[in-house]
Scaffold this motif. Structure first.
Motif, mmCIF file in Angstrom:
data_model
loop_
_atom_site.group_PDB
_atom_site.id
_atom_site.type_symbol
_atom_site.label_atom_id
_atom_site.label_comp_id
_atom_site.label_asym_id
_atom_site.label_seq_id
_atom_site.Cartn_x
_atom_site.Cartn_y
_atom_site.Cartn_z
ATOM 1 N N SER A 18 0.850 -1.190 0.000
ATOM 2 C CA SER A 18 0.000 0.000 0.000
ATOM 3 C C SER A 18 0.885 1.239 0.000
ATOM 4 O O SER A 18 2.120 1.153 -0.033
ATOM 5 C CB SER A 18 -0.900 0.005 1.238
ATOM 6 N N ASP A 19 0.267 2.406 0.056
ATOM 7 C CA ASP A 19 1.008 3.659 0.032
ATOM 8 C C ASP A 19 1.940 3.780 1.240
ATOM 9 O O ASP A 19 3.015 4.366 1.154
ATOM 10 C CB ASP A 19 0.005 4.823 0.008
ATOM 11 N N GLU A 20 1.525 3.207 2.403
ATOM 12 C CA GLU A 20 2.368 3.285 3.598
ATOM 13 C C GLU A 20 3.420 2.185 3.664
ATOM 14 O O GLU A 20 4.200 2.119 4.612
ATOM 15 C CB GLU A 20 1.522 3.187 4.885
ATOM 16 N N GLY A 21 3.408 1.295 2.670
ATOM 17 C CA GLY A 21 4.361 0.200 2.691
ATOM 18 C C GLY A 21 3.829 -1.049 3.362
ATOM 19 O O GLY A 21 4.573 -2.021 3.524
ATOM 20 N N LEU A 22 2.555 -1.065 3.748
ATOM 21 C CA LEU A 22 1.954 -2.260 4.346
ATOM 22 C C LEU A 22 1.670 -3.285 3.259
ATOM 23 O O LEU A 22 1.395 -2.940 2.108
ATOM 24 C CB LEU A 22 0.663 -1.896 5.071
ATOM 25 N N LYS A 75 -6.338 2.029 4.340
ATOM 26 C CA LYS A 75 -7.735 2.294 4.662
ATOM 27 C C LYS A 75 -8.565 2.445 3.401
ATOM 28 O O LYS A 75 -9.679 1.925 3.301
ATOM 29 C CB LYS A 75 -7.850 3.558 5.515
ATOM 30 N N SER A 76 -8.043 3.174 2.412
ATOM 31 C CA SER A 76 -8.777 3.374 1.166
ATOM 32 C C SER A 76 -9.008 2.045 0.445
ATOM 33 O O SER A 76 -10.097 1.795 -0.082
ATOM 34 C CB SER A 76 -8.026 4.340 0.258
ATOM 35 N N LEU A 77 -7.991 1.198 0.422
ATOM 36 C CA LEU A 77 -8.141 -0.102 -0.222
ATOM 37 C C LEU A 77 -9.162 -0.960 0.498
ATOM 38 O O LEU A 77 -9.889 -1.739 -0.125
ATOM 39 C CB LEU A 77 -6.795 -0.827 -0.259
ATOM 40 N N TYR A 78 -9.221 -0.819 1.827
ATOM 41 C CA TYR A 78 -10.088 -1.667 2.638
ATOM 42 C C TYR A 78 -11.535 -1.184 2.631
ATOM 43 O O TYR A 78 -12.451 -1.973 2.863
ATOM 44 C CB TYR A 78 -9.555 -1.699 4.065
ATOM 45 N N THR A 79 -11.742 0.102 2.366
ATOM 46 C CA THR A 79 -13.094 0.656 2.493
ATOM 47 C C THR A 79 -13.647 1.162 1.171
ATOM 48 O O THR A 79 -14.259 0.420 0.425
ATOM 49 C CB THR A 79 -13.110 1.786 3.544
#
Length: 282
Positions: A88-92, A143-147
């Motif tokens: 993800s954007d944060e590297g997660l 969060k965006s990917l999850y929601t």
């Protein structure tokens, strides 16, 4: 002699029968090797010792040489289910479960067979998809990917995947993002925040409703006050007399009404009656 002749005839009959069976077998084998049936929803690629025909065989019955091979390719819509771990954007690390709906361009089946083979899913679709999905998900936070951004992400993957695979003879219909899995700690944090946001929105709704109700009561009270002023100005003796006469038929009981010298009912102000009663009491 007759017995010997009969035995010879039986042997000849057996030989002839065997010959007929052998001939029928040979004809059947030839038919099988020279006839190719392409089922509905498929095209056939004619392969002659590694030389691929320029034209695909459409569904139906076709004749070929015994040494020629017909390789079938489905042109129906197929589903490829893929699971990919992407950043993800944060590297997660986010796990995506995706369904890719695609089909083969029937006019490119021969080219696919020559350049890739029949295992085009593993050679073309899967690597191309994984490369694109990593680039797309890196633009969004977890969060965006999850929601809320699932449909947007799926649309971007489709838009980027479609032209790359089209040039290889594979037509992408759509990419469906079935599920997004985050690390448990991140997922729990997001879910708690979503619950808190929903509760805050509910409270805002309740407060707005109470505010509207308070405004309604103020307007209602103002209307009642204004109505009372208007009514007070319109309550003349003549109007009261007319109102009393017009509603007299609504009362079945006998009512005694004092009549004045003008023949009309007498209407006394309550305050004056109370004041007279006080004077009489003194």
């Amino acid at each position: 002699m007759a017995t010997t002749q009969k035995s010879e005839d039986n042997v000849i009959n057996v030989i002839n029968t065997a010959r007929l069976i052998l001939l029928a077998g040979i004809v059947l084998i030839l038919l099988v090797t020279i006839i190719a049936i392409v089922p509905a929803g498929h095209v056939g690629v004619l392969n002659t010792f590694g030389v691929v025909s320029e034209y695909e065989l459409q569904s139906g019955l076709h004749f070929k040489l015994p040494w020629q091979e017909v390789v079938l390719f489905s042109i129906k819509t197929n589903e490829l289910k893929e699971t990919a771990d992407t950043p993800s954007d944060e590297g997660l690390t986010v796990t995506l479960e995706v369904s890719i709906l695609y089909k083969i361009d029937g006019t490119k089946a021969g080219e696919i067979f020559k350049t890739v083979g029949t295992n085009y899913e593993q050679v073309i679709i899967e690597p191309t998809f994984r490369s694109i999905v990593r680039g797309v998900t890196a633009e969004y936070d977890a969060k965006s990917l999850y929601t809320s951004q699932r449909e947007i992400v799926a649309s971007k993957i489709t838009d980027q995947l479609r032209p790359k695979l089209k040039e290889r003879g594979i037509l992408i219909e759509s990419v469906l993002l079935r599920s997004v899995t985050l690390p448990a700690q991140v997922r729990n944090s997001i879910e708690r925040k979503l619950v808190a946001d929903q509760e805050a929105q509910q409270m805002d709704f309740v407060l707005a409703k109470e505010q509207k109700e308070a405004e309604r009561k103020v307007i209602e009270a103002k209307g009642i006050a204004e109505a009372q002023v208007i009514i007070d100005k319109s309550l003349t003796p003549q109007y009261l007399s007319w109102y009393w006469i017009s509603h007299l038929a609504d009362y079945n009981a006998v009512t005694y009404i004092p009549i004045g010298s003008n023949g009309m009912p007498l209407f006394k102000d309550v305050d004056s009656i109370e004041e007279t009663g006080k004077i009489g009491a003194q």
